[in-house]
Design a protein around this motif. Structure first.
Motif, PDB file in Angstrom:
ATOM      1  N   ARG A  27       0.854  -1.196   0.000  1.00 28.46           N
ATOM      2  CA  ARG A  27       0.000   0.000   0.000  1.00 28.46           C
ATOM      3  C   ARG A  27       0.889   1.245   0.000  1.00 28.46           C
ATOM      4  O   ARG A  27       1.810   1.357   0.801  1.00 28.46           O
ATOM      5  N   PRO A  31      -0.993   7.930  -0.234  1.00 27.16           N
ATOM      6  CA  PRO A  31      -1.936   7.827  -1.356  1.00 27.16           C
ATOM      7  C   PRO A  31      -2.324   9.183  -1.925  1.00 27.16           C
ATOM      8  O   PRO A  31      -2.548   9.315  -3.133  1.00 27.16           O
ATOM      9  N   ASP A  32      -2.370  10.210  -1.058  1.00 27.76           N
ATOM     10  CA  ASP A  32      -2.846  11.511  -1.531  1.00 27.76           C
ATOM     11  C   ASP A  32      -1.886  12.157  -2.514  1.00 27.76           C
ATOM     12  O   ASP A  32      -2.246  13.100  -3.209  1.00 27.76           O
ATOM     13  N   ASP A  36      -4.236   9.625 -10.367  1.00 25.02           N
ATOM     14  CA  ASP A  36      -5.278   8.606 -10.536  1.00 25.02           C
ATOM     15  C   ASP A  36      -4.685   7.336 -11.135  1.00 25.02           C
ATOM     16  O   ASP A  36      -5.030   6.225 -10.734  1.00 25.02           O
ATOM     17  N   TRP A  39      -2.647   5.412  -8.544  1.00 24.85           N
ATOM     18  CA  TRP A  39      -3.532   4.784  -7.559  1.00 24.85           C
ATOM     19  C   TRP A  39      -4.267   3.594  -8.195  1.00 24.85           C
ATOM     20  O   TRP A  39      -4.382   2.523  -7.595  1.00 24.85           O
ATOM     21  N   TYR A  42      -2.074   0.549  -8.325  1.00 24.99           N
ATOM     22  CA  TYR A  42      -2.041  -0.172  -7.042  1.00 24.99           C
ATOM     23  C   TYR A  42      -3.357  -0.919  -6.795  1.00 24.99           C
ATOM     24  O   TYR A  42      -3.376  -2.065  -6.356  1.00 24.99           O
ATOM     25  N   LEU A  43      -4.462  -0.262  -7.137  1.00 22.76           N
ATOM     26  CA  LEU A  43      -5.778  -0.788  -6.770  1.00 22.76           C
ATOM     27  C   LEU A  43      -6.239  -1.922  -7.687  1.00 22.76           C
ATOM     28  O   LEU A  43      -6.746  -2.932  -7.218  1.00 22.76           O
ATOM     29  N   PHE A  44      -6.036  -1.762  -8.989  1.00 15.90           N
ATOM     30  CA  PHE A  44      -6.664  -2.682  -9.933  1.00 15.90           C
ATOM     31  C   PHE A  44      -5.703  -3.566 -10.702  1.00 15.90           C
ATOM     32  O   PHE A  44      -6.033  -4.701 -11.039  1.00 15.90           O
ATOM     33  N   TRP A  66      -2.084 -15.151   7.580  1.00 18.21           N
ATOM     34  CA  TRP A  66      -1.791 -14.919   6.171  1.00 18.21           C
ATOM     35  C   TRP A  66      -0.339 -15.266   5.880  1.00 18.21           C
ATOM     36  O   TRP A  66       0.528 -15.090   6.736  1.00 18.21           O
TER      37      TRP A  66
ATOM     38  N   GLU B 712     -10.815  -0.554  -0.363  1.00 20.66           N
ATOM     39  CA  GLU B 712      -9.790   0.358  -0.884  1.00 20.66           C
ATOM     40  C   GLU B 712     -10.293   1.066  -2.135  1.00 20.66           C
ATOM     41  O   GLU B 712      -9.752   2.094  -2.548  1.00 20.66           O
ATOM     42  N   ASP B 713     -11.362   0.547  -2.733  1.00 24.48           N
ATOM     43  CA  ASP B 713     -11.956   1.194  -3.916  1.00 24.48           C
ATOM     44  C   ASP B 713     -12.893   2.338  -3.532  1.00 24.48           C
ATOM     45  O   ASP B 713     -13.521   2.934  -4.398  1.00 24.48           O
ATOM     46  N   ARG B 748      -6.279  -9.256   8.031  1.00 23.88           N
ATOM     47  CA  ARG B 748      -5.401  -9.209   6.871  1.00 23.88           C
ATOM     48  C   ARG B 748      -4.554  -7.943   6.842  1.00 23.88           C
ATOM     49  O   ARG B 748      -3.352  -7.982   6.608  1.00 23.88           O
ATOM     50  N   TRP B 749      -5.192  -6.807   7.104  1.00 17.81           N
ATOM     51  CA  TRP B 749      -4.422  -5.560   7.121  1.00 17.81           C
ATOM     52  C   TRP B 749      -3.366  -5.600   8.212  1.00 17.81           C
ATOM     53  O   TRP B 749      -2.234  -5.163   8.008  1.00 17.81           O
ATOM     54  N   GLU B 753      -0.003  -5.740   6.122  1.00 11.23           N
ATOM     55  CA  GLU B 753       0.361  -4.367   5.768  1.00 11.23           C
ATOM     56  C   GLU B 753       0.909  -3.599   6.963  1.00 11.23           C
ATOM     57  O   GLU B 753       1.847  -2.830   6.825  1.00 11.23           O
ATOM     58  N   ASP B 893      -5.547   9.811   6.607  1.00 11.62           N
ATOM     59  CA  ASP B 893      -5.704   8.779   5.575  1.00 11.62           C
ATOM     60  C   ASP B 893      -6.527   7.629   6.166  1.00 11.62           C
ATOM     61  O   ASP B 893      -6.526   7.400   7.382  1.00 11.62           O
ATOM     62  N   PHE B 894      -7.249   6.931   5.333  1.00 13.47           N
ATOM     63  CA  PHE B 894      -7.949   5.706   5.747  1.00 13.47           C
ATOM     64  C   PHE B 894      -8.133   4.831   4.512  1.00 13.47           C
ATOM     65  O   PHE B 894      -7.960   5.304   3.372  1.00 13.47           O
ATOM     66  N   ILE B 895      -8.456   3.600   4.723  1.00 15.91           N
ATOM     67  CA  ILE B 895      -8.601   2.678   3.605  1.00 15.91           C
ATOM     68  C   ILE B 895      -9.722   3.171   2.690  1.00 15.91           C
ATOM     69  O   ILE B 895     -10.848   3.369   3.140  1.00 15.91           O
ATOM     70  N   GLY B 896      -9.405   3.377   1.445  1.00 16.88           N
ATOM     71  CA  GLY B 896     -10.399   3.799   0.471  1.00 16.88           C
ATOM     72  C   GLY B 896     -10.430   5.289   0.222  1.00 16.88           C
ATOM     73  O   GLY B 896     -11.124   5.757  -0.678  1.00 16.88           O
ATOM     74  N   ARG B 898      -8.272   7.575  -0.955  1.00 17.59           N
ATOM     75  CA  ARG B 898      -7.784   8.093  -2.227  1.00 17.59           C
ATOM     76  C   ARG B 898      -8.785   7.827  -3.354  1.00 17.59           C
ATOM     77  O   ARG B 898      -8.914   8.609  -4.298  1.00 17.59           O
ATOM     78  N   SER B 899      -9.524   6.719  -3.222  1.00 17.15           N
ATOM     79  CA  SER B 899     -10.485   6.389  -4.278  1.00 17.15           C
ATOM     80  C   SER B 899     -11.656   7.360  -4.326  1.00 17.15           C
ATOM     81  O   SER B 899     -12.334   7.459  -5.347  1.00 17.15           O
ATOM     82  N   SER B 901     -11.483  10.437  -4.449  1.00 20.59           N
ATOM     83  CA  SER B 901     -11.179  11.581  -5.316  1.00 20.59           C
ATOM     84  C   SER B 901     -10.756  11.138  -6.712  1.00 20.59           C
ATOM     85  O   SER B 901     -10.094  11.869  -7.437  1.00 20.59           O
ATOM     86  N   ARG B 902     -11.111   9.915  -7.070  1.00 12.43           N
ATOM     87  CA  ARG B 902     -10.893   9.495  -8.455  1.00 12.43           C
ATOM     88  C   ARG B 902     -11.914  10.199  -9.349  1.00 12.43           C
ATOM     89  O   ARG B 902     -12.986  10.590  -8.892  1.00 12.43           O
ATOM     90  N   SER B 903     -11.590  10.304 -10.627  1.00  9.19           N
ATOM     91  CA  SER B 903     -12.496  11.033 -11.511  1.00  9.19           C
ATOM     92  C   SER B 903     -13.886  10.416 -11.517  1.00  9.19           C
ATOM     93  O   SER B 903     -14.896  11.112 -11.560  1.00  9.19           O
TER      94      SER B 903
END
Ligand code: ZN
Lengths: 93, 1005
Positions: A27, A31-32, A36, A39, A42-44, A66, B712-713, B748-749, B753, B893-896, B898-899, B901-903
């Motif tokens: 991760r 991220p900020d 796009d 990101w 990383y995401l997809f 895990w 995260e999406d 898992r996190w 991570e 920050d938190f999980i998801g 950044r997504s 502010s995706r277009s």
């Protein structure tokens, strides 16, 4: 059904495990600061390897830990298992 | 029925005992050792069924798992099993069997009209004709399926038990013929742990019908000797009547053992299960599954009386049945001559051996020369003629030198049986299932196993070795090496001398050219069960199909319960020829498990019912709900009270009453099923900050906060209230259905991570009983129950938690509310839950305390506009889409995050949560209804959104709904239309999703 060696519990049937997709996807720290595209990468985006693939598995019906598996996606032969934070045997990553 | 066809001597049957059975309502008898097929053949039965598409009469073709025609439903009531092959059904006293295909009966068959219309029923006919329009298919389907037959599922509960067994072996051997037997001996003598699996009643495979002497002994004597030695090894397990149905990854094999079917219902020892599924891991596997004889393809080759040569020999030698008075042989290899010898020795008049080869083997020619049988070398049988009882005569014609054309018509020969042999197809099924790719051997004209992918080797006929000597040798070698590779060296087998004829090569021959009698609409069948013909394959090729996998699906070749064991090879060879390729270039279709059908009972095993199939979870208060007559709803594995109907109430009336009682007095909900995760550790708050969209740094002990968890999406994944119990100690609640997934997500996190975070998670869902007392009278009722805390609004504010005693029971009490009412959620140890619930019900009696179920809970929360994750969200909804920007921290920050502010997540016209009020307030929209912009629009009509929650609100006296609508937040007051399945259009006004008490005065009171 695969036979998977949990690094903590030993060999078990696949039905005790959950699959977690490609391993070693880190991760991003900030991220900020990413575009796009970065990101989304990383995401997809995943390697979709044909051959030896590093992937995550969870021993969900066992120790619930895990870990990482090197598995050939063609023959399904498991080349190695190793713990989180460890590098795959034989270098790489 | 006479027993005219039963031979006086020979065979592996016990003539001293008779077994009575019935077939299609008529009584017959057979002997121990018989199959249903052999007993019926012995009594002159020739027609066993009707074919799938054209309803042509069909007889027995084979003698084992390859049989495509003689499908029967065996047994009555709950014991009944459809689609068994009569060639594999052992007789037992009182057995009843019916043909599965042939409605209304075998002699007169409505479907046979298809036969006369066959030119109108080419490959793909059902797809082309009946699938469109859909309404037409719905009309025809029932009749087509009924006419097509294939048995009936029993409608009574299965009275039998089934089980599973897990086992590990060094050497797993599939097949107990000559190859498998020497393999087992080699491995057993090495000391390996061996499992030998054989499909038939007794070991021996092809030796059960072979006249060959092994080391001077008959095959039967040799088998007995070997079996006795094998059984003397404690580490050897032999499973008969057992089929290796699947070969999966990492040498995992599944075996279906039939334990009691051969003795019939109620006759077995009660402790025995009917079938057992073995799940086996093997270090090494030996595949010794033999080969299946191949039919020849000519006009009307499906006529009853046309049988595989090996089947003719099996019925004569093993079952002592001669399948007719007179016979002939049609072959392209030496093995057909054995069938001629067997027919002659059984007293049948053998009127012709038709061999497509110019040069048959010298040994077999010499062997048949003692009988006066006309032999036609370089000839073929292009067609046959039938009468009421099946085959009547065959046409013999001379082939051109290359075999491509008929040169001259030779004549007709009368006979009742035609033994055909087109060569042998190695049973490469298990090799293919293991991941191997069979390769085409042009010399042998068959597919043989390719390079092993797993720890397996094929030996004997399934590897393309068709002499007994080779089978014995290869089996021994395979068994010895498999044992050695699993850690047991030193195996040995002395291969006995075998006297067998020297074989001449076969001549590949895939299709007989049309003869003098052909061309009148009869057909050359490839797949008897699905009525796939040679011309269907050519039609598929003409229509552009190239891949054998596509041709298979278009023509249904190999789709039957026999999975094309006979006909697939001929089909792909004809396709290859049509496309100008070799069979090797076309390749085989993929062989998939199961090798033969497996019953549902076997698959289910012991995992039946509430306890073992899918365990039912009940709260500690469940018994009370049952006593109160609750209707239950399944939420995951949980049983939750849905509503509590009083006498004569329907659901609607009960829910209205429960909702009104809660808003106006007091209601109580069993909330025990919500997921509960205990979170401890110095980094617990930091971890919550990463998991939840809002800020958790400042949550003080004794305070509660609502949170959203995103993927995260950026899409809403779960929600719930988390309470700070102490510094570094939190209790998280999750949705009932999401509890396990959320715990796995958090683990898992932490593990992969953020392993540096010191956080410990424990699921405590089952440890606590939780009840929510809600409504204006909640505080009063709780005081009457007896609580040692000051329950007043100042001492015990909204969104706080205190530890105290309720009715003397230690409890955590929280002021949280999903109904919007003043509410106290009380958690006690699960074993105190029922006692407290009953105490509350007594204390609340004066206030008409009303238990309410999940339906009322849904209505009450919808009145408040509270979403249910998974109902009002579907994995494509962000907190902003729900109009809940306030819950998303801008700082951390938190999980998801950044997504968000995706277009795509920022675009304006996303679906957003709104309320809907139908313009007719009594009209309740169905959930899932599609929303559009106007009553009438040109098609395709743009879909604007859908209704996610919809109820009648008794408190508001009208219907309410929540919906996800494109750009909905900016359309307040606008009109939208729901188009319903019945064609009606319901207009509704878009409104804020909070319908009741928008300032939340009541919850905070
Ligand atoms: Zn483990």
């Amino acid at each position: 059904m695969l036979k998977i060696e949990c690094p903590w519990c030993g060999e078990r049937d696949q039905e005790e495990f959950q699959y977690g997709g490609e391993a070693h996807i880190v991760r991003p720290e900030r991220p900020d600061t990413l575009t796009d595209e970065q990101w989304a990468d990383y995401l997809f985006n995943r390697a979709n390897t044909k051959g030896v693939h590093a992937e995550q598995w969870c021993h969900g019906a066992g120790c619930r830990r895990w870990f990482n598996v090197l598995r050939d996606t063609v023959s399904y032969v498991i080349v190695a298992v190793y713990r989180p934070g460890e590098n795959p045997p034989g270098g790489g990553e | 029925m006479s027993t005219a066809r039963r031979l006086q001597r020979g065979g592996l049957i016990d003539r001293s005992r008779r077994i009575r059975f019935s077939f299609n309502g008529k009584d017959y008898f057979g002997h121990p050792g018989d199959t249903l097929a052999s007993a019926l053949l012995a009594q002159g039965v020739r027609i066993f069924g009707r074919s799938f598409k054209y309803h042509r009469p069909r007889g027995i073709v084979g003698a084992g798992a390859e049989e495509p025609n003689a499908l029967v439903q065996v047994g009555e009531g709950g014991f009944s099993t459809p689609n068994l092959k009569a060639t594999q059904v052992e007789l037992y006293e009182g057995l009843t069997a019916r043909t599965v295909n042939g409605w209304p009966n075998l002699a007169f068959d409505i479907g046979a009209i298809n036969n006369r219309l066959s030119r109108l029923l080419p490959a793909g006919f059902y797809y082309k004709t009946f699938m469109w329009p859909r309404s037409a298919w719905m009309r025809y389907e029932r009749h087509i399926r009924r006419a097509a037959g294939l048995g009936h599922a029993p409608s009574l509960p299965d009275p039998d038990h089934y089980d599973k067994r897990h086992a590990h072996f060094d050497v797993f051997i599939a097949g107990g013929g000559p190859t498998g037997l020497t393999a087992a001996l080699g491995a057993a003598r090495a000391g390996a742990r061996v499992l030998l699996v054989d499909e038939q009643t007794q070991l021996g495979g092809s030796l059960l019908f072979s006249p060959v002497l092994i080391g001077g002994r008959t095959g039967i004597e040799w088998i007995a000797e070997l079996e006795a030695e094998l059984r003397s090894f404690p580490e050897v397990t032999i499973l008969s009547r057992s089929t290796v149905t699947g070969y999966y990854d990492h040498n995992f094999l599944v075996v279906n053992q039939r334990r009691t079917d051969h003795v019939g219902p109620g006759q077995a020892e009660p402790r025995l299960t009917r079938e057992r599924l073995w799940r086996v891991r093997a270090k090494q596997v030996v595949i010794a599954t033999g080969a299946i004889e191949r039919p020849l393809v000519f006009d009307a080759n499906d006529t009853p009386g046309v049988m595989l040569g090996s089947a003719v020999s099996t019925y004569i030698r093993r079952y002592a049945v001669s399948p007719g008075r007179s016979g002939a042989v049609f072959t392209n290899n030496d093995s057909g001559y054995q069938s001629a010898l067997d027919m002659a020795s059984a007293g049948m008049e053998v009127r012709a051996i038709v061999d497509v080869r110019k040069r048959p083997g010298a040994d077999v020619l010499a062997a048949v020369s003692t009988y006066d049988i006309p032999i036609y070398q370089g000839y073929a049988v292009p067609s046959v003629q039938s009468g009421l009882q099946g085959l009547k005569r065959i046409e013999i014609a001379k082939l051109s030198p290359c075999g491509e054309d008929i040169v001259s018509h030779k004549g007709l020969v009368d006979c009742q049986v035609l033994a055909i042999s087109g060569g042998w197809s190695p049973a490469v099924h298990l090799h293919s299932q293991s991941g191997g790719r069979p390769r085409y051997d042009a010399l042998k004209a068959c597919f043989v196993p390719g390079r092993p992918v797993q720890a397996e080797r094929s030996a004997g006929a399934c590897a393309g070795s068709f002499t007994l000597t080779a089978c014995l040798r290869e089996g021994a070698d395979a068994g010895i090496s498999a044992a050695a590779q699993s850690g047991w060296p030193g195996g040995y087998v002395d291969i006995p001398a075998v006297e067998e004829s020297v074989q001449a090569p076969l001549q590949p021959f895939w299709e007989v050219p049309a003869g003098a009698l052909s061309g009148n609409g009869v057909k050359k069948f490839l797949d008897f069960q699905n009525d796939t013909t040679a011309s269907d394959i050519r039609l598929a090729a003409r229509e552009g199909y190239r891949s054998i996998e596509h041709v298979k699906r278009y023509t249904a070749l190999g789709f039957g319960t026999d999975q094309g064991k006979l006909g697939n090879i001929n089909g792909l060879a004809i396709l290859a020829k049509t496309l100008g390729k070799s069979p090797g270039e076309v390749g085989t279709t993929t062989f998939r498990p199961n090798y033969t059908p497996v019953t549902f009972g076997t698959v289910a095993g012991r995992t039946l019912g509430e306890q073992l199939f899918d365990p039912v979870r009940k709260t500690a208060i469940h018994a009370w709900h049952v006593r109160r007559g609750a209707s239950f709803e399944n939420v995951g594995q949980w049983k939750r009270p849905w509503f509590y109907p009083r006498d004569g109430e329907d659901m609607h009336a009960a829910v209205n009453r429960e909702c009104l009682a809660t808003r106006n007095g007091v209601g109580v909900l069993d909330a025990s099923t919500l997921g509960k995760i205990d979170i401890r550790g110095p980094d617990a708050a930091r971890f919550l900050n990463l998991l939840y969209t809002n800020n958790w740094d400042n949550l003080q002990p004794g305070r509660c906060r609502y949170g959203f968890m995103l993927g995260e999406d950026g899409m809403v994944m779960d929600d719930g209230v988390t309470t700070c119990l102490a510094p570094g100690h939190f209790l998280m609640t999750t949705t009932t259905g999401g509890a396990a997934a959320v715990l796995t997500w958090m683990e898992r996190w932490l593990q992969t991570e953020w392993p540096d975070l010191k956080v410990y998670l424990t699921s405590v869902t089952d440890q606590w009983s939780v009840m929510s007392v809600a409504g204006p009278c909640a505080r009063t009722v709780l005081q009457r129950v007896g609580c040692d805390l000051d329950l007043g609004g100042d001492a015990f504010p909204f969104m706080s938690m205190q530890v105290g005693q309720v009715a003397g029971i230690p409890a955590r009490i929280s002021r949280i509310s999903f109904s919007g009412e003043l509410a106290f959620e009380i958690s006690v140890e699960a074993n105190q839950g029922l006692a407290l619930w009953e105490t509350i019900m007594v204390a609340g009696r004066d206030y008409d305390i009303t238990p309410y179920g999940t339906e009322s809970m849904h209505v009450l929360r919808a009145e408040k506009g509270y979403v249910i994750v998974g109902q009002d969200t579907d994995g494509s909804v962000t907190p902003m889409d729900l109009g809940m920007d306030w819950i998303v921290s801008k700082k951390k920050d938190f999980i998801g995050k950044r997504s968000l502010s995706r277009s795509d997540t920022e675009r304006p016209n996303r679906k957003q949560l709104v309320g809907l009020k139908t313009q007719d307030p009594s009209r309740v929209l169905p959930e899932g209804a599609q929303l559009v912009n106007s009553r009438q629009e040109a098609q395709p009509v743009p879909m604007i959104g859908h209704v996610s929650s919809s109820y009648f609100s008794a408190n508001l006296g009208r219907s309410i709904a929540l919906a996800l609508v494109k750009g909905g937040l900016s359309r307040m007051g606008g009109t939208i239309y729901a188009h319903l399945m019945d064609g009606s259009v319901v207009p509704a006004t878009i409104c804020e999703p909070v319908f009741f008490d928008p300032e939340n005065q009541r919850g905070k009171s």
